[in-house]
Motif scaffolding. Structure first.
Motif, short mmCIF file in Angstrom:
data_model
loop_
_atom_site.label_atom_id
_atom_site.label_comp_id
_atom_site.label_asym_id
_atom_site.label_seq_id
_atom_site.Cartn_x
_atom_site.Cartn_y
_atom_site.Cartn_z
N SER A 199 9.98 8.32 -0.78
CA SER A 199 8.94 7.54 -1.46
C SER A 199 8.95 7.72 -2.97
O SER A 199 8.28 7.01 -3.71
N SER A 200 9.74 8.70 -3.45
CA SER A 200 9.84 8.93 -4.90
C SER A 200 10.57 7.80 -5.60
O SER A 200 10.51 7.67 -6.83
N GLY A 201 11.32 6.98 -4.83
CA GLY A 201 12.10 5.91 -5.44
C GLY A 201 13.42 6.36 -6.00
O GLY A 201 14.10 5.61 -6.70
N LEU A 202 13.83 7.62 -5.65
CA LEU A 202 15.09 8.16 -6.16
C LEU A 202 16.18 8.22 -5.10
O LEU A 202 17.32 8.56 -5.42
N LEU A 203 15.85 7.90 -3.87
CA LEU A 203 16.85 7.85 -2.79
C LEU A 203 16.27 7.08 -1.62
O LEU A 203 15.04 6.95 -1.49
N ASN A 204 17.16 6.58 -0.75
CA ASN A 204 16.68 5.93 0.46
C ASN A 204 16.67 6.94 1.62
O ASN A 204 16.95 8.13 1.42
N ASN A 205 16.39 6.50 2.81
CA ASN A 205 16.18 7.43 3.92
C ASN A 205 17.42 8.23 4.29
O ASN A 205 17.31 9.41 4.65
N ASP A 206 18.61 7.63 4.24
CA ASP A 206 19.82 8.36 4.61
C ASP A 206 20.63 8.81 3.40
O ASP A 206 21.77 9.25 3.51
N CYS A 207 20.02 8.68 2.22
CA CYS A 207 20.63 9.16 0.98
C CYS A 207 21.97 8.49 0.70
O CYS A 207 22.87 9.09 0.12
N SER A 208 22.08 7.22 1.10
CA SER A 208 23.30 6.47 0.81
C SER A 208 23.15 5.58 -0.42
O SER A 208 24.13 5.00 -0.89
N VAL A 209 21.93 5.47 -0.91
CA VAL A 209 21.67 4.68 -2.10
C VAL A 209 20.74 5.47 -3.01
O VAL A 209 19.70 5.97 -2.57
N ARG A 243 0.81 -1.21 0.00
CA ARG A 243 0.00 0.00 0.00
C ARG A 243 0.85 1.27 0.00
O ARG A 243 0.42 2.31 -0.49
N ILE A 244 2.06 1.17 0.54
CA ILE A 244 2.94 2.35 0.55
C ILE A 244 3.29 2.77 -0.86
O ILE A 244 3.48 3.96 -1.14
N GLN A 245 3.35 1.79 -1.77
CA GLN A 245 3.81 2.09 -3.13
C GLN A 245 2.68 2.21 -4.15
O GLN A 245 2.92 2.22 -5.35
N VAL A 246 1.43 2.30 -3.69
CA VAL A 246 0.32 2.57 -4.60
C VAL A 246 0.37 4.05 -4.98
O VAL A 246 0.39 4.92 -4.13
N LYS A 247 0.41 4.32 -6.27
CA LYS A 247 0.59 5.70 -6.72
C LYS A 247 -0.34 5.99 -7.88
O LYS A 247 -0.43 5.23 -8.84
N SER A 248 -1.05 7.12 -7.77
CA SER A 248 -1.92 7.62 -8.84
C SER A 248 -2.15 9.10 -8.58
O SER A 248 -1.57 9.69 -7.66
N MET A 284 -2.73 6.72 -14.89
CA MET A 284 -2.16 5.47 -14.43
C MET A 284 -2.33 5.29 -12.92
O MET A 284 -2.26 6.25 -12.15
N VAL A 285 -2.54 4.03 -12.52
CA VAL A 285 -2.46 3.63 -11.11
C VAL A 285 -1.36 2.57 -11.04
O VAL A 285 -1.43 1.56 -11.74
N LYS A 286 -0.36 2.82 -10.21
CA LYS A 286 0.79 1.91 -10.10
C LYS A 286 0.83 1.30 -8.71
O LYS A 286 0.44 1.94 -7.73
N ALA A 287 1.34 0.08 -8.62
CA ALA A 287 1.51 -0.56 -7.32
C ALA A 287 2.57 -1.64 -7.42
O ALA A 287 2.86 -2.14 -8.52
N ALA A 288 3.14 -1.99 -6.28
CA ALA A 288 4.08 -3.11 -6.19
C ALA A 288 3.45 -4.20 -5.33
O ALA A 288 2.63 -3.91 -4.46
N LEU A 289 3.82 -5.46 -5.60
CA LEU A 289 3.27 -6.58 -4.84
C LEU A 289 4.27 -7.10 -3.82
O LEU A 289 5.48 -7.08 -4.06
#
Length: 772
Positions: free
Chosen positions: A544-554, A106-111, A169-174
């Motif tokens: 949550s944008s998928g462009l960085l993690n919480n501590d910006c190390s990835v 549910r965290i990754q449901v996006k529209s 679009m409605v996007k989601a991950a399983l």
């Protein structure tokens, strides 16, 4: 006098026939019950090589950046304009339904209705923004105008909203686990809910729903796989006709088919007992088990009928046939089994399950067709045609074919075979690893799933074929100019690679935001060197944008590709490795790969790595079993060489028909070798006996043809015709498998009756006795 193992088994089994039959009945009842419990079982992780370095990276960072097991739902207005109340009601309904399906992350449901779908605009005091759809949204003309403006400000046209504003679009991950039950996520149940709760509920009038993603694709494959039942019924009918034409007896037609069906039931029951399901991609294996069973059953019937024709009673003929065929039939079936087991060397779950499924099935055939069938035949009344009629049917054809074992015709055959092999080997070098066509390869291009895929790729700026390159670095690396500049250079390199449509990363977003702070002037579309300005440029980009993690190390660089064809993937992977070698350091490491194309790349590499070892294992097993059975290097060569020629020609056929070497086609090569060896073993078992009795090669081969030739021919034709029905399947991968198996069954049979005697003519050089 020393009694052989075959003789001991013969005496023990036929002295206690009723007890053996009772055991078969009891076992069959148990396995019938167990078979009714089996179910289709599909899983995303079974389709990927989990131990591949790409997949280790994928699994490591899947929680932060999502995986490849995604769902994309495009809600479209057939009128071409989404800005109406009916459309937004449908879009919100799809979003809410998808959000509450168990197994959806549910965290990754996006529209458009997601709170994190936001817009940012430059105002007099700096930046302002908010959700694209305000909390008090009403689908009035004024409300829709506000949303349209926010969409343009958010820069999501082409990603969340179609380029022409006809779809959204409605996007989601399983997830891997169903949070409601704690069990492994049932992919097929997800696919059914997508169809029933979303498409059927919301698709009406001007609203159309287009769904793609692994779960939906597997669901469509499973739906198409139901047609296998029809093909199974058709195969039984075709087989029954072919066997009847061979033996001219309804009773003798029924017995091998029944025993083969018993083997299939035992196979399914055993799988259920061991806790396995039946994957949609391996649902064809029971059909193959049935076909293999019938082919060996025909050999048994052929032997019994011929022995009855020379005066033996059915009981004596069945017992003698058991003794004669136990070794060659057992070796042939063991070769099939070992051929299937070699697939375990491929580190992809679905292929390993296929190997286990097929191996169990063939093991069942050893029991049902080499033991149960001759016992049943011993109770059967058998009528045979007059001997004169038999010789009339045989002599002309067999005498002509026996000439293949003389040096003149054999020389011509071997020269032509060598030319074919050389051409096939050369052309086969062009065999591609991976998929060669657009859309989901398991389905036809005309399928609803692939049509949905094409619509989404046409109407949106992004491609559904994307791959994420993961950059692992230090904490707070997004505030370090040198690191961000390195990522930016890497992205620039990749955007200029053939096959890459576009790319996005935190560094490219940082440049856009920095330009926004400077009145949108393109001269300021650069990464700020000042750390405070750099922090300001990425401050509004959430994890949550998928462009960085919480501590910006990835931070990933997402590459959108033109397609997922093998050549495109190979080009991009090579470019990533070259750029990573140039720009990477201990502080900045570029790791492949995530996203759907990352999974495909790992799978392609796993298939490529497994191809040679698998073939070595298959041929190693076949050679070992032939050596143990015939105890002759020459005998082994005349069986194996034709197989190798046919395998090479099959690879040439794949290049001609534009069929890539994939998860579904790679096993076919092993299956073709494992099953194809049967013909040669049956023919050579008789030839070896005759050669040791003093016959020359020509006469030994003629005797083998008279004893086994008709059974070999009918077996090859039956197998080939049976799998040729797959040409009409709704599943593209089944069509490809049908083409390859038809070729290998038919050509392996021809190789056994043409190339094998030609090789024998030179290897034995017309000696009377094999002294090897």
């Amino acid at each position: 006098m020393k009694i052989s193992l075959a003789s001991r088994l013969e005496i023990g089994l036929f002295r206690h026939k009723l007890l053996v039959l009772m055991l078969f009945v009891i076992t069959s009842v148990f396995f019938i019950f167990q078979a009714t419990q089996i179910r289709l079982d599909a899983s995303f992780t079974k389709n990927i090589p989990l131990n591949h370095s790409y997949m280790k990276t994928y699994l490591k960072h899947r929680a932060n950046f999502g995986g490849a097991n995604n769902i994309l739902i495009s809600v479209c207005d057939s009128g071409g304009d989404i800005f109406n109340a009916d459309f937004f009601n449908a879009l919100k309904g799809v979003h809410d339904k998808l959000f509450f399906i168990p197994g959806v992350d549910r965290i990754q449901v996006k529209s458009l209705f997601s709170p994190n779908t936001r817009f940012v605009e430059v105002v007099e005091d700096g930046f302002a923004g908010g959700p694209v759809i305000p909390a008090d949204f009403q689908a009035t003309a004024q409300g829709l105008a506000i949303v349209k403006g926010n969409i343009e400000k958010a820069g999501i046209v082409g990603s969340i909203v179609a380029d022409d504003y006809s779809c959204a679009m409605v996007k989601a991950a399983l997830l891997d686990i169903n949070p409601d039950t704690g069990d492994k996520l049932d992919i097929l149940e997800i696919a059914e809910q997508l169809e029933q709760k979303i498409r059927q509920e919301f698709e009406h009038d001007n609203i159309t729903i287009h769904i793609i993603g692994f779960a939906k694709m597997v669901g469509d494959v499973a739906q198409g796989a139901k047609g296998v039942v029809l093909f199974f019924a058709l195969a039984i009918a075709i087989t029954a006709v072919m066997v009847y034409l061979f033996c001219h007896s309804i009773r003798l037609t029924f017995l091998p088919i029944m025993c083969s069906l018993v083997a299939v039931v035992w196979q399914l029951g055993m799988l259920s007992t061991l806790g396995f399901g039946l994957d949609p991609m391996s649902i064809l294996i029971p059909f193959l088990v049935f076909a293999i069973g019938v082919s060996h059953g025909v050999q048994m019937i052929n032997s019994v009928v011929k022995k009855v024709a020379i005066g033996l009673t059915p009981a004596s003929a069945a017992q003698a046939s058991f003794r004669v065929l136990l070794i060659p039939g057992g070796v042939a079936l063991l070769s099939d089994t070992v051929g299937f087991l070699t697939l375990l060397s491929i580190d992809i779950g679905i292929i390993k399950e296929l190997a286990i499924t097929a191996s169990i099935g063939v093991a069942m055939i050893i029991l049902t067709n080499l033991i149960l069938l001759p016992i049943l035949l011993s109770y059967t009344k058998i009528k045979t045609p007059p001997k004169a009629e038999q010789s009339t049917e045989e002599n002309v054809v067999w005498s002509f074919m026996a000439s293949f074992a003389t040096k003149g015709p054999a020389t011509v055959i071997l020269v032509l075979t060598s030319i074919l092999f050389a051409v096939g080997f050369y052309q086969g070098q062009d065999l591609k690893i991976g998929e060669l066509h657009a859309g989901a390869p398991a389905l036809h291009e005309s399928s609803r799933y692939n049509q949905d895929t094409f619509l989404i790729t046409d109407r949106y700026a992004i491609s559904v074929d994307y791959m994420s390159v993961i950059i692992e670095t230090t904490e707070n690396a997004c505030t370090d100019y040198d690191i961000m500049a390195t990522i930016d250079r890497f992205q620039w390199h990749m955007e200029n690679v053939a096959g890459v449509q576009s790319a996005v990363s935190l560094s490219s977003i940082s440049k856009l935001v920095n330009a926004g702070y400077n009145e949108g002037n393109p001269k300021w579309r650069v990464i700020p060197r000042n750390q405070h300005t750099l922090v300001q440029s990425i401050a509004r980009v959430p994890s949550s944008s998928g462009l960085l993690n919480n501590d910006c190390s990835v931070m990933p660089v997402i590459l959108f590709l033109e397609d997922h064809k093998a050549q495109t993937i190979n080009t991009v992977i090579a470019a990533v490795n070259a750029a990573a070698k140039e720009l990477g350091s201990e502080q900045v490491q570029f790791k492949l790969a995530s996203g759907p194309v990352g999974v495909m790349a790992a799978t392609n590499e796993a298939v490529a790595e497994a191809q040679l070892p698998m073939m070595l294992y298959v041929y190693g097993a076949v050679i070992s079993l032939c050596l143990l059975s015939f105890r002759s290097i020459r005998a082994t060569l005349v069986v194996v060489v034709p197989l190798f020629v046919v395998s090479t020609l099959a690879q040439w056929l794949m290049t001609v028909l534009d069929i890539g070497l994939t998860v579904s086609t790679l096993p076919v090569i092993a299956l073709g070798v494992g099953i194809g060896v049967d013909y040669g073993i049956y023919i050579l078992s008789t030839m070896s006996t005759k050669l040791n009795e003093g016959f020359n090669v020509h006469d030994a081969y003629l005797a083998a043809l008279k004893e086994r030739g008709s059974a070999v021919l009918i077996t090859g034709l039956t197998l080939a015709i049976g799998v040729s029905t797959w040409f009409f399947s709704d599943l593209k991968f089944q069509v490809d498998m049908g083409i390859l198996l038809t070729f290998m069954f038919l050509v392996n049979m021809l190789a056994a009756i043409i190339i094998l005697p030609a090789l024998s003519a030179f290897l034995w050089a017309n000696k009377n006795i094999d002294k090897n």
